[in-house]
Design a protein around this motif. Structure first.
Motif, PDB file in Angstrom:
ATOM      1  N   THR A 149       0.769  -1.375  -0.082  1.00  0.00           N
ATOM      2  CA  THR A 149      -0.129  -0.161  -0.021  1.00  0.00           C
ATOM      3  C   THR A 149       0.973   1.308  -0.099  1.00  0.00           C
ATOM      4  OG1 THR A 149      -1.930  -0.967   1.171  1.00  0.00           O
ATOM      5  CG2 THR A 149      -1.879   1.187   1.331  1.00  0.00           C
ATOM      6  N   TYR A 151       4.028   1.836  -1.194  1.00  0.00           N
ATOM      7  CA  TYR A 151       4.671   1.917  -2.248  1.00  0.00           C
ATOM      8  C   TYR A 151       3.753   2.384  -3.256  1.00  0.00           C
ATOM      9  CZ  TYR A 151       8.966  -0.503  -0.266  1.00  0.00           C
ATOM     10  OH  TYR A 151      10.071  -0.813   0.395  1.00  0.00           O
ATOM     11  N   LYS A 152       2.527   1.805  -3.412  1.00  0.00           N
ATOM     12  CA  LYS A 152       1.670   2.209  -4.424  1.00  0.00           C
ATOM     13  C   LYS A 152       1.335   3.598  -4.195  1.00  0.00           C
ATOM     14  CE  LYS A 152      -0.714  -2.249  -5.726  1.00  0.00           C
ATOM     15  NZ  LYS A 152      -1.936  -3.091  -5.600  1.00  0.00           N
ATOM     16  N   ASN A 153       0.916   4.100  -2.750  1.00  0.00           N
ATOM     17  CA  ASN A 153       0.672   5.468  -2.538  1.00  0.00           C
ATOM     18  C   ASN A 153       1.710   6.573  -3.326  1.00  0.00           C
ATOM     19  OD1 ASN A 153      -1.521   4.761  -1.189  1.00  0.00           O
ATOM     20  ND2 ASN A 153      -0.504   5.019   0.839  1.00  0.00           N
ATOM     21  N   TYR A 154       3.130   5.953  -3.173  1.00  0.00           N
ATOM     22  CA  TYR A 154       3.981   7.008  -3.680  1.00  0.00           C
ATOM     23  C   TYR A 154       4.613   6.583  -4.837  1.00  0.00           C
ATOM     24  CZ  TYR A 154       3.011   9.081   0.808  1.00  0.00           C
ATOM     25  OH  TYR A 154       2.239   9.510   1.759  1.00  0.00           O
ATOM     26  N   ASN A 155       4.370   5.608  -5.485  1.00  0.00           N
ATOM     27  CA  ASN A 155       4.612   5.195  -7.011  1.00  0.00           C
ATOM     28  C   ASN A 155       6.325   4.720  -6.433  1.00  0.00           C
ATOM     29  OD1 ASN A 155       2.263   5.413  -8.282  1.00  0.00           O
ATOM     30  ND2 ASN A 155       2.926   7.601  -8.313  1.00  0.00           N
ATOM     31  N   PHE A 156       6.578   4.299  -5.817  1.00  0.00           N
ATOM     32  CA  PHE A 156       8.089   3.608  -5.384  1.00  0.00           C
ATOM     33  C   PHE A 156       8.151   2.526  -6.196  1.00  0.00           C
ATOM     34  CE2 PHE A 156       7.846   5.486  -0.905  1.00  0.00           C
ATOM     35  CZ  PHE A 156       8.745   6.366  -1.276  1.00  0.00           C
ATOM     36  N   LYS A 157       9.370   2.420  -6.884  1.00  0.00           N
ATOM     37  CA  LYS A 157       9.790   1.240  -7.970  1.00  0.00           C
ATOM     38  C   LYS A 157      10.288   0.158  -7.392  1.00  0.00           C
ATOM     39  CE  LYS A 157       8.459   4.337 -11.267  1.00  0.00           C
ATOM     40  NZ  LYS A 157       7.187   3.818 -11.891  1.00  0.00           N
ATOM     41  N   GLU A 159      10.587  -3.205  -5.541  1.00  0.00           N
ATOM     42  CA  GLU A 159       9.779  -4.243  -5.738  1.00  0.00           C
ATOM     43  C   GLU A 159       9.831  -5.195  -4.503  1.00  0.00           C
ATOM     44  OE1 GLU A 159       9.872  -7.049  -9.074  1.00  0.00           O
ATOM     45  OE2 GLU A 159      11.218  -5.589 -10.244  1.00  0.00           O
ATOM     46  N   ASP A 180       5.333  -8.360  -5.625  1.00  0.00           N
ATOM     47  CA  ASP A 180       6.013  -8.652  -6.832  1.00  0.00           C
ATOM     48  C   ASP A 180       6.672 -10.029  -7.067  1.00  0.00           C
ATOM     49  OD1 ASP A 180       5.414  -5.695  -8.060  1.00  0.00           O
ATOM     50  OD2 ASP A 180       6.599  -5.125  -6.188  1.00  0.00           O
TER      51      ASP A 180
END
Length: 214
Positions: A149, A151-157, A159, A180
């Motif tokens: 959640t 990582y998706k909130n901030y578009n972290f790459k 994995e 991932d």
């Protein structure tokens, strides 16, 4: 979802690779010690078997030592990913390594704040250990939900690589959450195939075929 095998055993890696499902390999000092082989020789064998990310862990705990080991390991093959412990010196090293284009796998993650630090430092992978959390009566998969959640909130790459997997249900839950990668021991990979109804159905089919005398 990508499947990695968590082992340093060459025979297990070859067998898993022969299934056509293997995307990478993770190792650690404990797994390497079990094999009784030179670490660099072992890595050179593994990269010939699997064309995917191969995590090789440093044993230094200071910034300069980690960088020195990382540079040596990264020369082995383009697929080598430097595995770094989630400590202050490790995160500092990850920041430097990522700026040089060297892939990293930050290991021994047990909290969402640790995962956030690794992502901000530019880690290629974060390795939260679900089984070890379960062992102390903490819900390991809840940590995976939190990290995915964030990582998706901030578009972290970075994995999310789910580690310390103990059984197939861990794999199912990780897939439902949207992680991932799952890295798992060879015996867990084998268990993914198992279902009593599959075996029973196959036995019935074969027995019926024999009755035809064909």
């Amino acid at each position: 979802m990508k499947f990695f095998i968590d082992t340093a055993n060459i025979n297990q890696i070859k067998e898993a690779a022969s299934m056509g499902l293997l995307d990478g390999v993770t190792t650690n000092p404990s797994l390497v010690a079990k094999e009784g082989k030179n670490f660099y020789d072992l890595l050179n064998e593994i990269v010939q078997i699997v064309d995917g990310p191969i995590s090789a862990e440093v044993v230094s705990t200071d910034y300069n030592g980690i960088l020195k080991e990382a540079e040596e390991l990264s020369k082995i093959h383009k697929n080598i990913v430097i595995k770094v412990p989630l400590i202050k010196e490790g995160i500092k090293a990850v920041k430097t390594l990522s700026s040089k284009g060297i892939k990293t796998n930050v290991t021994l993650c047990f909290s969402p704040t640790q995962a956030l630090l690794a992502a901000k430092a530019g880690a290629s992978y974060i390795s939260p250990f679900v089984g070890r959390l379960d062992d102390i009566s903490t819900n390991g998969m809840e940590l995976i939900k939190q990290i995915v959640t964030i990582y998706k909130n901030y578009n972290f790459k970075t994995e999310v690589l789910v580690a310390s997997i103990r059984h197939p249900l861990h794999v199912v839950e990780a897939a439902l959450i949207g992680a991932d990668v799952c890295t798992m021991p060879f015996d867990v990979i084998e268990k993914l195939f198992n279902h009593p109804l599959t075996q029973k159905g196959l036995e019935n089919f074969l027995n019926d075929w024999k009755k035809l005398n064909q």
